[in-house]
Design a protein around this motif. Structure first.
Motif, PDB file in Angstrom:
ATOM      1  N   LEU A 115       0.841  -1.191   0.000  1.00 39.58           N
ATOM      2  CA  LEU A 115       0.000   0.000   0.000  1.00 39.58           C
ATOM      3  C   LEU A 115       0.876   1.241   0.000  1.00 39.58           C
ATOM      4  CD1 LEU A 115      -2.716  -0.953   2.651  1.00 39.58           C
ATOM      5  CD2 LEU A 115      -2.900  -1.082   0.168  1.00 39.58           C
ATOM      6  N   PHE A 116       0.483   2.229  -0.787  1.00 38.94           N
ATOM      7  CA  PHE A 116       1.226   3.481  -0.813  1.00 38.94           C
ATOM      8  C   PHE A 116       0.788   4.348   0.360  1.00 38.94           C
ATOM      9  CE2 PHE A 116       1.095   2.164  -5.310  1.00 38.94           C
ATOM     10  CZ  PHE A 116       2.460   2.096  -5.550  1.00 38.94           C
ATOM     11  N   GLU A 117       1.753   4.766   1.163  1.00 40.72           N
ATOM     12  CA  GLU A 117       1.440   5.592   2.324  1.00 40.72           C
ATOM     13  C   GLU A 117       1.866   7.038   2.111  1.00 40.72           C
ATOM     14  OE1 GLU A 117       3.073   3.394   5.709  1.00 40.72           O
ATOM     15  OE2 GLU A 117       1.048   2.600   5.969  1.00 40.72           O
ATOM     16  N   GLU A 118       2.157   7.390   0.865  1.00 39.47           N
ATOM     17  CA  GLU A 118       2.479   8.767   0.502  1.00 39.47           C
ATOM     18  C   GLU A 118       1.493   9.219  -0.569  1.00 39.47           C
ATOM     19  OE1 GLU A 118       4.684  10.570   1.962  1.00 39.47           O
ATOM     20  OE2 GLU A 118       5.676   9.018   3.158  1.00 39.47           O
ATOM     21  N   SER A 119       1.143  10.502  -0.564  1.00 37.08           N
ATOM     22  CA  SER A 119       0.105  10.982  -1.478  1.00 37.08           C
ATOM     23  C   SER A 119       0.574  12.085  -2.422  1.00 37.08           C
ATOM     24  CB  SER A 119      -1.100  11.488  -0.672  1.00 37.08           C
ATOM     25  OG  SER A 119      -0.698  12.521   0.220  1.00 37.08           O
ATOM     26  N   ASP A 120       1.862  12.423  -2.414  1.00 42.41           N
ATOM     27  CA  ASP A 120       2.379  13.466  -3.296  1.00 42.41           C
ATOM     28  C   ASP A 120       2.426  12.927  -4.726  1.00 42.41           C
ATOM     29  OD1 ASP A 120       3.742  15.413  -4.678  1.00 42.41           O
ATOM     30  OD2 ASP A 120       5.274  15.713  -3.141  1.00 42.41           O
ATOM     31  N   LEU A 121       1.518  13.390  -5.575  1.00 39.23           N
ATOM     32  CA  LEU A 121       1.396  12.856  -6.933  1.00 39.23           C
ATOM     33  C   LEU A 121       2.468  13.377  -7.878  1.00 39.23           C
ATOM     34  CD1 LEU A 121      -2.487  12.957  -7.399  1.00 39.23           C
ATOM     35  CD2 LEU A 121      -1.040  11.053  -6.661  1.00 39.23           C
ATOM     36  N   THR A 122       3.354  14.238  -7.400  1.00 42.98           N
ATOM     37  CA  THR A 122       4.448  14.725  -8.245  1.00 42.98           C
ATOM     38  C   THR A 122       5.689  13.846  -8.119  1.00 42.98           C
ATOM     39  OG1 THR A 122       5.398  16.199  -6.555  1.00 42.98           O
ATOM     40  CG2 THR A 122       3.609  17.079  -7.929  1.00 42.98           C
ATOM     41  N   LYS A 123       5.644  12.866  -7.221  1.00 42.15           N
ATOM     42  CA  LYS A 123       6.807  12.012  -6.977  1.00 42.15           C
ATOM     43  C   LYS A 123       6.535  10.571  -7.404  1.00 42.15           C
ATOM     44  CE  LYS A 123       8.821  14.635  -3.146  1.00 42.15           C
ATOM     45  NZ  LYS A 123       9.347  14.558  -1.754  1.00 42.15           N
ATOM     46  N   HIS A 140       6.575   6.829  -6.143  1.00 46.38           N
ATOM     47  CA  HIS A 140       6.509   6.080  -4.892  1.00 46.38           C
ATOM     48  C   HIS A 140       6.668   4.593  -5.202  1.00 46.38           C
ATOM     49  CE1 HIS A 140       5.070   9.803  -3.129  1.00 46.38           C
ATOM     50  NE2 HIS A 140       4.058   9.819  -3.990  1.00 46.38           N
ATOM     51  N   VAL A 141       7.421   3.903  -4.367  1.00 48.72           N
ATOM     52  CA  VAL A 141       7.700   2.481  -4.604  1.00 48.72           C
ATOM     53  C   VAL A 141       7.405   1.686  -3.340  1.00 48.72           C
ATOM     54  CG1 VAL A 141       9.388   0.795  -5.421  1.00 48.72           C
ATOM     55  CG2 VAL A 141       9.580   3.188  -6.141  1.00 48.72           C
ATOM     56  N   VAL A 142       6.690   0.576  -3.506  1.00 50.30           N
ATOM     57  CA  VAL A 142       6.468  -0.368  -2.409  1.00 50.30           C
ATOM     58  C   VAL A 142       6.776  -1.763  -2.928  1.00 50.30           C
ATOM     59  CG1 VAL A 142       4.703   1.007  -1.241  1.00 50.30           C
ATOM     60  CG2 VAL A 142       4.014  -0.640  -2.981  1.00 50.30           C
ATOM     61  N   LEU A 187      25.371 -13.314  -1.127  1.00 54.80           N
ATOM     62  CA  LEU A 187      25.419 -12.247  -2.120  1.00 54.80           C
ATOM     63  C   LEU A 187      25.063 -10.915  -1.465  1.00 54.80           C
ATOM     64  CD1 LEU A 187      23.434 -14.077  -4.958  1.00 54.80           C
ATOM     65  CD2 LEU A 187      25.920 -13.800  -4.836  1.00 54.80           C
ATOM     66  N   VAL A 188      25.327  -9.828  -2.165  1.00 57.45           N
ATOM     67  CA  VAL A 188      24.874  -8.504  -1.737  1.00 57.45           C
ATOM     68  C   VAL A 188      23.577  -8.215  -2.484  1.00 57.45           C
ATOM     69  CG1 VAL A 188      25.378  -6.041  -1.688  1.00 57.45           C
ATOM     70  CG2 VAL A 188      27.218  -7.698  -1.307  1.00 57.45           C
ATOM     71  N   VAL A 189      22.484  -8.090  -1.741  1.00 56.70           N
ATOM     72  CA  VAL A 189      21.174  -7.823  -2.332  1.00 56.70           C
ATOM     73  C   VAL A 189      20.701  -6.461  -1.832  1.00 56.70           C
ATOM     74  CG1 VAL A 189      18.793  -8.596  -2.596  1.00 56.70           C
ATOM     75  CG2 VAL A 189      20.642 -10.285  -2.423  1.00 56.70           C
ATOM     76  N   GLU A 190      20.613  -5.504  -2.731  1.00 56.21           N
ATOM     77  CA  GLU A 190      20.191  -4.148  -2.385  1.00 56.21           C
ATOM     78  C   GLU A 190      18.831  -3.888  -3.015  1.00 56.21           C
ATOM     79  OE1 GLU A 190      23.278  -1.603  -3.748  1.00 56.21           O
ATOM     80  OE2 GLU A 190      24.828  -2.555  -2.534  1.00 56.21           O
ATOM     81  N   GLU A 191      17.799  -3.827  -2.181  1.00 54.46           N
ATOM     82  CA  GLU A 191      16.439  -3.576  -2.650  1.00 54.46           C
ATOM     83  C   GLU A 191      16.089  -2.108  -2.454  1.00 54.46           C
ATOM     84  OE1 GLU A 191      13.567  -6.520  -1.143  1.00 54.46           O
ATOM     85  OE2 GLU A 191      15.261  -7.361  -0.049  1.00 54.46           O
ATOM     86  N   VAL A 192      15.294  -1.574  -3.363  1.00 53.91           N
ATOM     87  CA  VAL A 192      14.874  -0.188  -3.219  1.00 53.91           C
ATOM     88  C   VAL A 192      14.033  -0.012  -1.967  1.00 53.91           C
ATOM     89  CG1 VAL A 192      12.832  -0.528  -4.691  1.00 53.91           C
ATOM     90  CG2 VAL A 192      13.766   1.760  -4.381  1.00 53.91           C
ATOM     91  N   VAL A 193      13.276  -1.049  -1.606  1.00 56.60           N
ATOM     92  CA  VAL A 193      12.411  -0.970  -0.433  1.00 56.60           C
ATOM     93  C   VAL A 193      12.010  -2.384  -0.035  1.00 56.60           C
ATOM     94  CG1 VAL A 193      10.245  -0.809  -1.753  1.00 56.60           C
ATOM     95  CG2 VAL A 193      10.390   0.247   0.512  1.00 56.60           C
ATOM     96  N   ASP A 194      11.736  -2.579   1.243  1.00 60.27           N
ATOM     97  CA  ASP A 194      11.281  -3.884   1.720  1.00 60.27           C
ATOM     98  C   ASP A 194       9.772  -3.827   1.951  1.00 60.27           C
ATOM     99  OD1 ASP A 194      11.312  -6.489   2.505  1.00 60.27           O
ATOM    100  OD2 ASP A 194      12.694  -6.223   4.185  1.00 60.27           O
ATOM    101  N   PHE A 195       9.192  -4.946   2.329  1.00 63.10           N
ATOM    102  CA  PHE A 195       7.755  -5.010   2.581  1.00 63.10           C
ATOM    103  C   PHE A 195       7.344  -4.022   3.678  1.00 63.10           C
ATOM    104  CE2 PHE A 195       8.522  -9.351   0.914  1.00 63.10           C
ATOM    105  CZ  PHE A 195       7.594  -9.349  -0.113  1.00 63.10           C
ATOM    106  N   GLY A 196       6.155  -3.455   3.521  1.00 67.88           N
ATOM    107  CA  GLY A 196       5.578  -2.615   4.559  1.00 67.88           C
ATOM    108  C   GLY A 196       6.093  -1.194   4.612  1.00 67.88           C
ATOM    109  N   THR A 218       7.062   2.510   2.234  1.00 72.45           N
ATOM    110  CA  THR A 218       6.972   3.267   0.985  1.00 72.45           C
ATOM    111  C   THR A 218       8.193   4.166   0.867  1.00 72.45           C
ATOM    112  OG1 THR A 218       4.548   3.338   1.065  1.00 72.45           O
ATOM    113  CG2 THR A 218       5.638   4.937  -0.364  1.00 72.45           C
ATOM    114  N   ARG A 219       8.849   4.143  -0.293  1.00 74.07           N
ATOM    115  CA  ARG A 219       9.939   5.087  -0.559  1.00 74.07           C
ATOM    116  C   ARG A 219       9.521   6.012  -1.687  1.00 74.07           C
ATOM    117  NH1 ARG A 219      16.011   3.394  -1.115  1.00 74.07           N
ATOM    118  NH2 ARG A 219      16.105   5.673  -1.107  1.00 74.07           N
ATOM    119  N   SER A 220       9.882   7.277  -1.551  1.00 73.83           N
ATOM    120  CA  SER A 220       9.472   8.283  -2.526  1.00 73.83           C
ATOM    121  C   SER A 220      10.694   8.955  -3.134  1.00 73.83           C
ATOM    122  CB  SER A 220       8.576   9.326  -1.853  1.00 73.83           C
ATOM    123  OG  SER A 220       7.436   8.709  -1.277  1.00 73.83           O
ATOM    124  N   PHE A 221      10.585   9.290  -4.425  1.00 72.64           N
ATOM    125  CA  PHE A 221      11.691   9.884  -5.166  1.00 72.64           C
ATOM    126  C   PHE A 221      11.176  11.034  -6.024  1.00 72.64           C
ATOM    127  CE2 PHE A 221      12.499   5.416  -4.457  1.00 72.64           C
ATOM    128  CZ  PHE A 221      13.831   5.357  -4.070  1.00 72.64           C
TER     129      PHE A 221
END
Length: 217
Positions: free
Chosen positions: A33-41, A43-45, A150-159, A161-164
């Motif tokens: 679920l997206f927990e951010e509402s800024d529509l100019t960015k 958002h990744v979950v 291995l090295v595993v770099e995820e943009v985001v984990d479960f639960g 929201t990341r915004s860019f």
């Protein structure tokens, strides 16, 4: 009697609230679920695989699946790189592919997934997104089955929201070996690791992204 009734109501309300919190948490973990509402960015979950897509063959799969909320008129572009990758930037040596999706006049959501599928002892990389799908062979000596090594770099984990910002390149996933790759004479390939990396960026930033990937900036 009034006190008892009030106590029962409070307990009942607390139970309903607890149940709603459990449902919300389950949706965060399973659907994303997206927990951010800024529509100019952007958002990744991270999202789980829908039950109707799970098959018996998926028992030998490693899957990373993300839902992305993108702004209106965002012309998304994906770049995948496999072979020798960098630890902190796109590009490297080996194979790469770049695909585009059509910009949507309204804010929209898309799904991006990376799957490593094992069949007859061999692994295949499958990438799926709005721009299409592709498959790539995984080297036999690249042990994707042992992700802890291995090295595993995820943009985001479960639960979460990341915004860019819309003009910001996003590394969705990077999977690489911990040690630098070796040349035939045993010396290290400085700054290069065997692995895979997946980026998202806005097509208007393609020139800047390409310069970054090639080490020009």
């Amino acid at each position: 009697m009034v006190i008892a009734t009030g106590l029962i109501f409070t307990v009942s309300a607390d139970l309903r609230l607890s149940s709603l919190r459990e449902v919300h948490h389950e949706l965060l973990m399973r659907v994303g679920l997206f927990e951010e509402s800024d529509l100019t960015k952007v958002h990744v979950v991270r999202a789980g695989v829908p039950e109707d897509l799970i098959t018996s063959e998926m028992s030998n799969c490693k899957i990373w699946r993300y839902r992305l909320s993108i702004p209106a008129k965002y012309h998304l572009c994906y770049q995948n790189h496999q072979g020798l990758v960098k630890a902190d930037a796109p590009g490297g040596l080996g194979g790469s592919s770049r695909t585009w999706g059509s910009p949507n006049p309204e804010p929209s959501e898309v799904v991006f997934s990376v799957s490593f599928v094992q069949d007859n002892g061999e692994w295949t990389l499958s990438v799926n997104h709005i721009g299409g799908a592709s498959s790539h062979a995984v080297p036999k000596d690249f042990d994707i089955n042992s992700v802890d090594d291995l090295v595993v770099e995820e943009v985001v984990d479960f639960g979460v929201t990341r915004s860019f910002s819309a003009d910001e390149p996003i590394c969705l996933l990077r999977i690489r070996e911990k040690n630098e790759a070796l040349n035939r004479d045993g010396t290290k390939k400085q700054g290069l690791y065997r692995g895979f990396v997946f980026y998202l960026f806005e097509k208007q930033r393609e020139k800047a992204f390409s310069a970054w990937a090639s080490g020009q900036v």
